[in-house]
Design an enzyme around this catalytic site. Sequence first.
Site, PDB file in Angstrom:
ATOM      1  N   ASP A 345     -60.842  21.527  -2.397  1.00 52.38           N
ATOM      2  CA  ASP A 345     -61.388  21.843  -3.712  1.00 52.38           C
ATOM      3  C   ASP A 345     -60.413  21.502  -4.837  1.00 52.38           C
ATOM      4  OD1 ASP A 345     -63.220  22.821  -5.535  1.00 52.38           O
ATOM      5  OD2 ASP A 345     -63.381  24.798  -4.611  1.00 52.38           O
ATOM      6  N   GLU A 394     -69.087  17.301  -3.870  1.00 52.25           N
ATOM      7  CA  GLU A 394     -69.755  18.037  -4.929  1.00 52.25           C
ATOM      8  C   GLU A 394     -70.079  17.026  -6.036  1.00 52.25           C
ATOM      9  OE1 GLU A 394     -69.406  22.226  -7.355  1.00 52.25           O
ATOM     10  OE2 GLU A 394     -67.575  21.097  -7.016  1.00 52.25           O
ATOM     11  N   GLU A 400     -73.895  26.763  -8.183  1.00 53.00           N
ATOM     12  CA  GLU A 400     -72.870  27.716  -8.595  1.00 53.00           C
ATOM     13  C   GLU A 400     -72.997  28.056 -10.080  1.00 53.00           C
ATOM     14  OE1 GLU A 400     -69.069  26.019  -7.818  1.00 53.00           O
ATOM     15  OE2 GLU A 400     -69.163  24.572  -9.444  1.00 53.00           O
TER      16      GLU A 400
END
Length: 571
Positions: A345, A394, A400
């Site tokens: 991430d 992503e 989210e």
Amino acid sequence: MVQLTDPDGTITIDVDPNGTLRVDRSGETVFEPSPYGLPTPYGSFPEEFELDDVRTRRIDESYELVHGKRSSPRHRAVEKTLSFEGDGGSVDLQVRAADDGIAYRYRLRGERDEYLHPGDESGFRFPPGAVAWLSDYQANHEGHSRQVPVTAVDGEYNLPGLFHVDDTWALVCEAGVDGDWMAGRLVGTRDDAPGVDIGFPESHPTSHVWADDPATTPWRVAIVGDLATVVESTLPTDLVDGPRIDGDWVEPGRVAWSWWASGSSVRSLEEEREYVDYAAERGWEYVLVDAGWDDEWLPDLVAYANDAGVDVELWSHFIDLNTESKREERLSRWAEWGVAGIKVDFMDSDDQGRMQFYDDLARAAAEHELTVNYHGSAVPTGLRRRWPHVMTYEGVRGAEYYKWTTNTPEHNATLPFTRNVVGPMDYTPVTFSAERRATSAGHELALSVVYESGLQHYADGIESYETYPIAERVLESVPAAWDETRFLRGRPGSEATFARRKGDGWFVGSITAGPAESIEVPLSFLDGETTAVVATDADEGDGLEEYERAVSPDESLRVSVAENGGFVVRL
């Protein structure tokens, strides 16, 4: 002028050796003369180079993908390589006309080592009246989709960008971006005709391209045709070299994920076990343990999950994996625990250094047979063909955002024609409990089919899914990788209705943005008579209903949907 036409005889490219490229489809202009160019240590290309040779080759190849919209893509194209000579160096301009679009890239040959390169000078210019679907540039590629006339395009935008020119659609993107270059973006321009240029991060020694001769750029790509051509295209992977690993161990799958519904659950072994149990009950292949896990209990969780037939994906900040020694220490330990893959991430950059990190991590993860999910990432550019264990990225404004703002139904209905065309998209769909959503339950459920990702993270909590037993039945059956994809109907921002096949089974997913309506689903893709099981919005409330219909290829199926609604059909 050098001209080439695709094998179908539909797309024609006229290359002016002085630095422009024009594209027609069936005699109609798609791109007005558009600039190409490359600053080099040997002078500006093509202004200070001379055309020396033109070579032609025909391409017809098929290959296999472990996961994606199509398991066995076929790529047909005509390629011409224009070789230019300069003072001390040379440039090959490779131009390809494919059945589903155009692509070109530069190959610089000379004797220089380690020089700073500002990037190529490529652009696309449009006829009057063109319309674009774009998202404002962000380093994490999470901009909101919007429609805008090309004449009003200004500033920077994420790739890809979709453009409508008369009866033709063109999705501008790139392919093969790796550690040899940097990821691009779109920059609005009105210097000569309205359009966009490929832009790059601001030039400085730590973020721009350090090149060694010979140097090869990524492909500049436009998928060109009708909407079916755009949606079904595999051009980004067609342009990338074949696999560098044996991917027999790679398994796409559905993922149970606790973070969205309960961010603190990753700190509780007991709650994570509940998600393992739920994944096992549903037949899902994975559970993702996100930020905040503890290495004191993680090995026990992995053993518990593996005993239940569920594999574990593990979250990591990229800073914990950004050197060779960190990667070897952590990846070897996690693999020894039995972890199946990693979610890395917060890369949040397009520069060459970050692209090199993607390469390094993909290579190191493969050595330990760990799958990879890039989060806080760039947009994919076809590298799933090179690295089959790279399951998803992503690079999208996904579910989210419901936690602190919202996504519009129009945004959701644009992504299938833009971001998800170029590669796997980790939107993390099917969030029934999102308080800020304007979409129906049927819309949320249909995202499981409409959106493609090698790892499909279902983001809602266990209790939420248990209140939708129809959804549970659908999510048990929907796969995460497809053999075939068909565009059935729709338009960016208003509707996306797709059919996807795995083996002998077909699934239709449809999402809408707008008033309640009825959707006529064409069924000509079927081989014969069968039963359709429809899961759609209930007549009242935010629930679902399910019913069966006998159907055949020579008819259509009418399905009623709610406002901002959707449905799934299993066939």
